[in-house]
Every structure is written in C-alpha cells, then in structure tokens.
Design a protein around this motif. Structure first.
Motif, PDB file in Angstrom:
ATOM      1  N   VAL A   1      -4.905   3.034   9.722  1.00  0.00           N
ATOM      2  CA  VAL A   1      -6.107   2.993   8.913  1.00  0.00           C
ATOM      3  C   VAL A   1      -7.490   3.634   9.185  1.00  0.00           C
ATOM      4  O   VAL A   1      -6.776   4.932  10.268  1.00  0.00           O
ATOM      5  CB  VAL A   1      -6.507   1.390   9.906  1.00  0.00           C
ATOM      6  N   ASP A   2      -8.402   4.250   8.274  1.00  0.00           N
ATOM      7  CA  ASP A   2      -9.174   4.777   8.057  1.00  0.00           C
ATOM      8  C   ASP A   2     -10.643   3.676   7.721  1.00  0.00           C
ATOM      9  O   ASP A   2     -10.560   2.998   7.046  1.00  0.00           O
ATOM     10  CB  ASP A   2      -8.609   5.908   7.783  1.00  0.00           C
ATOM     11  N   ALA A   3     -11.777   4.463   7.730  1.00  0.00           N
ATOM     12  CA  ALA A   3     -12.821   4.553   7.031  1.00  0.00           C
ATOM     13  C   ALA A   3     -12.873   3.544   5.731  1.00  0.00           C
ATOM     14  O   ALA A   3     -13.134   2.584   5.088  1.00  0.00           O
ATOM     15  CB  ALA A   3     -13.776   5.698   6.846  1.00  0.00           C
ATOM     16  N   LYS A   4     -11.963   4.165   4.839  1.00  0.00           N
ATOM     17  CA  LYS A   4     -11.566   3.589   3.740  1.00  0.00           C
ATOM     18  C   LYS A   4     -11.090   1.854   3.009  1.00  0.00           C
ATOM     19  O   LYS A   4     -11.279   1.424   1.815  1.00  0.00           O
ATOM     20  CB  LYS A   4      -9.765   4.412   2.704  1.00  0.00           C
ATOM     21  N   THR A   5     -10.495   1.793   4.402  1.00  0.00           N
ATOM     22  CA  THR A   5     -10.261   0.030   4.233  1.00  0.00           C
ATOM     23  C   THR A   5     -11.254  -0.210   5.753  1.00  0.00           C
ATOM     24  O   THR A   5     -10.688  -1.039   6.195  1.00  0.00           O
ATOM     25  CB  THR A   5      -9.055  -0.025   4.205  1.00  0.00           C
ATOM     26  N   ASN A   6     -11.853   0.255   5.850  1.00  0.00           N
ATOM     27  CA  ASN A   6     -13.094   0.045   7.093  1.00  0.00           C
ATOM     28  C   ASN A   6     -12.589  -0.326   8.336  1.00  0.00           C
ATOM     29  O   ASN A   6     -12.460  -1.897   9.120  1.00  0.00           O
ATOM     30  CB  ASN A   6     -13.577  -1.469   6.809  1.00  0.00           C
ATOM     31  N   PHE A   7     -11.377   0.456   8.762  1.00  0.00           N
ATOM     32  CA  PHE A   7     -10.738   0.409   9.862  1.00  0.00           C
ATOM     33  C   PHE A   7      -9.548  -1.004   9.650  1.00  0.00           C
ATOM     34  O   PHE A   7      -9.476  -0.847  11.214  1.00  0.00           O
ATOM     35  CB  PHE A   7     -11.228   0.919  10.948  1.00  0.00           C
ATOM     36  N   GLN A   8      -9.457  -1.271   8.758  1.00  0.00           N
ATOM     37  CA  GLN A   8      -8.918  -2.754   8.921  1.00  0.00           C
ATOM     38  C   GLN A   8      -7.380  -2.948   7.812  1.00  0.00           C
ATOM     39  O   GLN A   8      -7.562  -2.357   7.117  1.00  0.00           O
ATOM     40  CB  GLN A   8     -10.417  -4.230   7.997  1.00  0.00           C
ATOM     41  N   LEU A   9      -6.483  -3.634   8.329  1.00  0.00           N
ATOM     42  CA  LEU A   9      -5.522  -4.117   7.857  1.00  0.00           C
ATOM     43  C   LEU A   9      -5.973  -4.704   6.122  1.00  0.00           C
ATOM     44  O   LEU A   9      -7.179  -5.460   6.374  1.00  0.00           O
ATOM     45  CB  LEU A   9      -4.146  -5.051   8.327  1.00  0.00           C
ATOM     46  N   THR A  10      -5.151  -4.521   5.361  1.00  0.00           N
ATOM     47  CA  THR A  10      -5.327  -4.833   3.616  1.00  0.00           C
ATOM     48  C   THR A  10      -3.883  -5.370   3.975  1.00  0.00           C
ATOM     49  O   THR A  10      -3.067  -4.900   4.364  1.00  0.00           O
ATOM     50  CB  THR A  10      -6.306  -4.011   2.684  1.00  0.00           C
ATOM     51  N   ALA A  11      -4.514  -6.817   2.152  1.00  0.00           N
ATOM     52  CA  ALA A  11      -3.209  -7.105   1.630  1.00  0.00           C
ATOM     53  C   ALA A  11      -2.415  -5.418   1.347  1.00  0.00           C
ATOM     54  O   ALA A  11      -1.157  -5.700   0.867  1.00  0.00           O
ATOM     55  CB  ALA A  11      -3.786  -8.283   0.426  1.00  0.00           C
ATOM     56  N   ARG A  12      -2.921  -4.024   0.721  1.00  0.00           N
ATOM     57  CA  ARG A  12      -1.994  -3.808   0.410  1.00  0.00           C
ATOM     58  C   ARG A  12      -1.479  -2.913   1.390  1.00  0.00           C
ATOM     59  O   ARG A  12       0.107  -2.758   1.673  1.00  0.00           O
ATOM     60  CB  ARG A  12      -3.061  -2.037  -0.524  1.00  0.00           C
ATOM     61  N   HIS A  13      -1.882  -2.935   3.145  1.00  0.00           N
ATOM     62  CA  HIS A  13      -1.263  -1.927   4.202  1.00  0.00           C
ATOM     63  C   HIS A  13       0.468  -3.082   4.273  1.00  0.00           C
ATOM     64  O   HIS A  13       0.543  -3.034   4.232  1.00  0.00           O
ATOM     65  CB  HIS A  13      -1.787  -2.340   5.452  1.00  0.00           C
ATOM     66  N   ILE A  14       0.055  -4.399   3.841  1.00  0.00           N
ATOM     67  CA  ILE A  14       1.068  -5.894   4.658  1.00  0.00           C
ATOM     68  C   ILE A  14       2.122  -5.444   3.618  1.00  0.00           C
ATOM     69  O   ILE A  14       3.113  -5.526   3.946  1.00  0.00           O
ATOM     70  CB  ILE A  14       0.755  -6.745   3.678  1.00  0.00           C
ATOM     71  N   ALA A  15       1.849  -4.623   2.049  1.00  0.00           N
ATOM     72  CA  ALA A  15       3.031  -4.958   1.052  1.00  0.00           C
ATOM     73  C   ALA A  15       3.323  -3.471   1.205  1.00  0.00           C
ATOM     74  O   ALA A  15       4.628  -3.075   1.169  1.00  0.00           O
ATOM     75  CB  ALA A  15       2.484  -4.896  -0.506  1.00  0.00           C
ATOM     76  N   ASP A  16       2.917  -2.963   2.115  1.00  0.00           N
ATOM     77  CA  ASP A  16       3.419  -1.736   2.151  1.00  0.00           C
ATOM     78  C   ASP A  16       4.274  -1.270   3.192  1.00  0.00           C
ATOM     79  O   ASP A  16       5.450  -0.476   3.706  1.00  0.00           O
ATOM     80  CB  ASP A  16       2.490  -0.353   1.831  1.00  0.00           C
ATOM     81  N   TYR A  17       4.299  -1.917   4.503  1.00  0.00           N
ATOM     82  CA  TYR A  17       4.913  -2.139   5.881  1.00  0.00           C
ATOM     83  C   TYR A  17       5.284  -3.076   5.869  1.00  0.00           C
ATOM     84  O   TYR A  17       6.395  -2.943   6.913  1.00  0.00           O
ATOM     85  CB  TYR A  17       3.594  -1.726   6.639  1.00  0.00           C
ATOM     86  N   TRP A  18       5.359  -4.074   5.707  1.00  0.00           N
ATOM     87  CA  TRP A  18       6.499  -4.854   5.566  1.00  0.00           C
ATOM     88  C   TRP A  18       7.375  -5.365   5.233  1.00  0.00           C
ATOM     89  O   TRP A  18       7.757  -4.525   4.555  1.00  0.00           O
ATOM     90  CB  TRP A  18       5.717  -6.477   5.189  1.00  0.00           C
TER      91      TRP A  18
ATOM     92  N   VAL B   1      -4.459 -13.716   4.245  1.00  0.00           N
ATOM     93  CA  VAL B   1      -3.543 -14.429   4.903  1.00  0.00           C
ATOM     94  C   VAL B   1      -2.505 -15.184   3.341  1.00  0.00           C
ATOM     95  O   VAL B   1      -1.187 -14.576   3.318  1.00  0.00           O
ATOM     96  CB  VAL B   1      -4.560 -15.822   4.470  1.00  0.00           C
ATOM     97  N   THR B   2      -2.557 -14.945   2.383  1.00  0.00           N
ATOM     98  CA  THR B   2      -2.030 -14.574   0.775  1.00  0.00           C
ATOM     99  C   THR B   2      -1.069 -13.732   0.813  1.00  0.00           C
ATOM    100  O   THR B   2       0.630 -14.077   0.649  1.00  0.00           O
ATOM    101  CB  THR B   2      -2.651 -14.354  -0.201  1.00  0.00           C
ATOM    102  N   ALA B   3      -0.811 -11.956   1.564  1.00  0.00           N
ATOM    103  CA  ALA B   3      -0.338 -11.284   1.374  1.00  0.00           C
ATOM    104  C   ALA B   3       0.807 -11.615   2.724  1.00  0.00           C
ATOM    105  O   ALA B   3       2.007 -11.705   2.274  1.00  0.00           O
ATOM    106  CB  ALA B   3      -0.667 -10.183   1.961  1.00  0.00           C
ATOM    107  N   VAL B   4       1.073 -12.218   3.892  1.00  0.00           N
ATOM    108  CA  VAL B   4       1.536 -12.653   5.235  1.00  0.00           C
ATOM    109  C   VAL B   4       2.498 -13.669   4.408  1.00  0.00           C
ATOM    110  O   VAL B   4       3.410 -14.161   5.148  1.00  0.00           O
ATOM    111  CB  VAL B   4       0.502 -12.743   6.170  1.00  0.00           C
ATOM    112  N   ARG B   5       1.456 -14.778   4.075  1.00  0.00           N
ATOM    113  CA  ARG B   5       2.584 -16.478   3.857  1.00  0.00           C
ATOM    114  C   ARG B   5       3.478 -15.812   2.490  1.00  0.00           C
ATOM    115  O   ARG B   5       4.803 -15.985   2.527  1.00  0.00           O
ATOM    116  CB  ARG B   5       1.769 -17.227   2.898  1.00  0.00           C
ATOM    117  N   ALA B   6       3.259 -14.731   1.721  1.00  0.00           N
ATOM    118  CA  ALA B   6       4.233 -14.594   1.015  1.00  0.00           C
ATOM    119  C   ALA B   6       5.647 -13.790   0.897  1.00  0.00           C
ATOM    120  O   ALA B   6       6.807 -14.105   0.499  1.00  0.00           O
ATOM    121  CB  ALA B   6       3.743 -13.227  -0.427  1.00  0.00           C
ATOM    122  N   ARG B   7       5.375 -14.055   2.051  1.00  0.00           N
ATOM    123  CA  ARG B   7       6.624 -12.958   2.848  1.00  0.00           C
ATOM    124  C   ARG B   7       6.315 -13.902   3.875  1.00  0.00           C
ATOM    125  O   ARG B   7       7.797 -13.347   5.066  1.00  0.00           O
ATOM    126  CB  ARG B   7       6.322 -11.972   3.779  1.00  0.00           C
ATOM    127  N   ALA B   8       7.097 -15.248   3.948  1.00  0.00           N
ATOM    128  CA  ALA B   8       6.531 -16.201   5.096  1.00  0.00           C
ATOM    129  C   ALA B   8       6.948 -15.653   6.623  1.00  0.00           C
ATOM    130  O   ALA B   8       7.004 -15.579   7.800  1.00  0.00           O
ATOM    131  CB  ALA B   8       8.867 -16.241   5.151  1.00  0.00           C
TER     132      ALA B   8
END
Length: 396
Positions: free
Chosen positions: A147-164, A193-200
C-alpha cells in the motif's frame, strides 16, 4: 555430526525487531555517558494517569491479587461495555468483551480462533510487524498487500478483490495505523466490510490508537458499521498503561466460548492488578488528563512534521492519528547511506538520534522509509531536529 537445532522452524522464522536492536545500541551509548534522543519506540513519555495508579495501589492494599475469570474481571468487561456506549453511542454486551494481556494477547486469541493451518490473513505492507509474525507462529500465512499514499496506506475494497483467494480467511486493518498514522473513515470501513463479507471472510480492525486522533477527527469504530466485525483494542496507547499489559477484543457473541477456552489455556487470565487499575481509566478525572495529553501529541505532530520536511523528508499523506510519522527518505540517501537502515545507523552514531528503519514494517519500499515517533517532549524533539540538521548539512 552436527547437533540438531532444538528450535522449531516456526520459531526460527520469527524475525526480531530492528527497532529493538536500535534501542539496545542506544542504551549502550547512554551507558557510556552519551545522550540519545529517542524517536524509535512507540511508547508515550507520559506516565500512567494518577487515578489509574491509585486504583492499582488500592487493589494491592485490598489483596485483590487472585486470578480473575479467563475472559476478564466482570466489572472491567462492564466498564468497557459502558465506554462503547459513552464514546461511540453503541450498545455492546459485556459478554462480547474479552480482556487480554495487552492487545497482542487479544490478536493472538482472535487469529488463533479464526485461522486454520496454512490459511491466509491479508494485511498492509507497511504494517505492524507482529501481525505477520502471529500468523507465522499459528502455522498460518500472512499475505502482505503493498500500500502507498494512493490509498492512504490502507487496505481498500479493491485490494480485497485483487488479493483474496480461496485460502484467505481474514483481513486485518488498523485505524489509526502503525507506522503511518493514517485512518479509516466510516465510508472506508463500510466498503471493507462489504468486500470481506462478500467472500465469507472476517474483518479484524486494530483500534488501539483510537482516542489519539487530530484535526478534529473522531473515528468511528467498525462495530458501528458491522456488528459482527472483530475489534482489537488496548489500554497501552490512549490510556497510557503500556507496562500494565492489558488489552481487549470485541468478538461476535458466538465466539465467546472459543475465546474462553483459548484464554484459559494460553494465558489463564490477564494481570489482576492491571484489571482493577483499569477500572479508573474511564472516569471523568482520567479522561480530562488523557484529553490534555492528546492535545499535546497533536502539538508535537504539528511542530515536527514541517521541521522534518525542511530537512528533506517527504510525507505524501498527513497522519491523522497515533504518534508516528512515516517518512519517505529517498532524497537523503547517498552512496554511503543507500537505504533507510544505514541512514538510521548514521543518525544514531553521528547525531545520537534513534529512528526506526522501514525494514521493521514490511518489504514494500522498506529501504526508502523511516518512522519517527513523537512520544517525547517538544524540547527533545527540537534537540533531535538540531542534531539531524547538522548531520545532514541542513540549516537548523
């Protein structure tokens, strides 16, 4: 024949903190009569608030030194429940609160309850190093997400989609985060929450720096967004009880039995005296003290951030919480100091200023970042900047 090692592969794979090596070198320098400006350790210079100390002393005097239930002193679990009502406006049952030996104890219990062998937990890189080591120790796998400054150094729903993937069970985030001081706002939490829940999966949120936020921000707990999320919290940072080793987790109601079993076997219970002392943490008197300290941390950040920028450090994101500044140091690297580790060594050996290299927090751009902790007074911060200015050849 070589003597076989008695150390397990699991234990051998746990790395030491670079910051602890720096601390050891700092202490050796101080033993030689040298002064060191400590900006490496994430421990506030403020002592535990006096009302908490007095509550601990009363517990000793009243011989309240026996084991508590594994999940914690009932009165403390109720007090933490009351804190969620007062501070966040949420009704969280005391039965869902697990009192632990520090936030590390809480995270160990939670990950032990959630992760199966060889399963994965997503986490930020950079991030707090113990998180990935806990996964390793549990024979699971940390999945660092750059992660970097583009996502405020935080995980995002996009990360969940790409790495899960099919092996992933948990996503772990922190707000405010160590080492970056960045935060997750309500919309950010909802999207995760929505992204993680969608993947159980399960979302675990480290909230140990809650209360230490700046610029008028008051962070929501993830429990306001998802009642089934898991929270890790601590009495160490905002409440100033580092050495008391006391934390807590908030878990879904159906996880209480497994948390009880694990706590019984791994810890038996959190320190009894610490639990009685913490009952005074939520009083108006203590809260007034803690708010004054929060304001001082904000003043320190506001002074130190521009001072470091003047020296050539870059901050693409202004931290909104905790007490860390995660600095891009590329402008200051040279052929003799080609990375953050050698730069930190120069600062310590030549300036007597202890700073943590990015190598402690992961692999993503580790060589280009250092962490400053503003856990010491402005007077010492001023001296540290003056010393760094001389070493870097910059005007003070």
């Amino acid at each position: 024949m070589a003597k076989p090692s008695p150390v397990s592969r699991r234990a051998a794979n746990i790395e030491s903190f670079h910051v602890m090596d720096i601390l050891a070198r700092s202490k050796a320098m101080e033993a030689q009569g040298k002064t060191v400006m400590h900006m490496e350790i994430g421990e506030p210079d403020f002592s535990t608030p006096q009302p908490i100390i007095e509550a601990g002393m009363r517990a000793l005097q009243n011989q309240q030194t026996f084991y508590t239930p594994a999940l914690g002193l009932p009165a403390l679990r109720e007090a933490i429940s009351g804190w969620y009502q007062t501070y966040y406006g949420l009704s969280i049952s005391a039965n869902r609160i697990v009192v632990t030996p520090g936030a590390s104890g809480a995270l160990l219990l939670v990950l032990g309850a959630l992760l199966d062998q060889n399963k994965k937990v997503l986490m930020t890189d950079p991030g707090y190093p113990c998180n990935r080591h806990f996964a390793t120790f549990l024979s699971s796998k940390a999945k660092p997400v750059p992660v970097d400054a583009k996502t405020n150094f935080q995980l995002t729903a996009r990360h969940i989609a790409d790495y899960w993937d099919s092996e992933t069970q948990v996503a772990l985030v922190a707000s405010p985060a160590n080492p970056t001081g960045t935060v997750l706002l309500e919309t950010d939490l909802k999207n995760l929450v929505t992204a993680v829940r969608a993947r159980a999966g399960m979302l675990v949120v480290d909230e140990i720096y809650h209360g230490l936020t700046y610029d008028g921000i008051r962070l929501p707990t993830v429990l306001a967004v998802d009642n089934d999320a898991i929270v890790i919290n601590s009495f160490s940072k905002f409440f100033g009880m580092t050495g008391w080793r006391l934390g807590w987790a908030v878990v879904p109601a159906d996880m209480e039995p497994v948390m009880d079993r694990l706590a019984q076997n791994l810890f038996l219970a959190a320190p009894t005296i610490s639990q009685h002392a913490a009952l005074a943490a939520f009083t108006d008197e203590t809260m007034e003290i803690l708010e004054q300290r929060r304001a001082q941390f904000e003043q320190r950040r506001n002074w130190l951030l521009p001072a470091l920028r003047e020296l050539g450090f870059h901050f693409p994101v202004t931290p909104k919480g905790a007490f860390y500044l995660y600095a891009d140091c590329r402008e200051l690297l040279t052929s003799t100091c080609p990375d953050s580790q050698s730069l930190c060594r120069l600062f310590l050996d030549s300036a007597g200023v202890a700073v943590t290299p990015g190598y402690d927090f992961g692999q993503h751009q580790q060589q280009n970042h250092v962490r400053f902790a503003y856990t010491t007074s402005e007077r010492y911060l001023t001296q540290a900047i003056e010393r760094l200015s001389k070493v870097l050849g910059k005007p003070a």
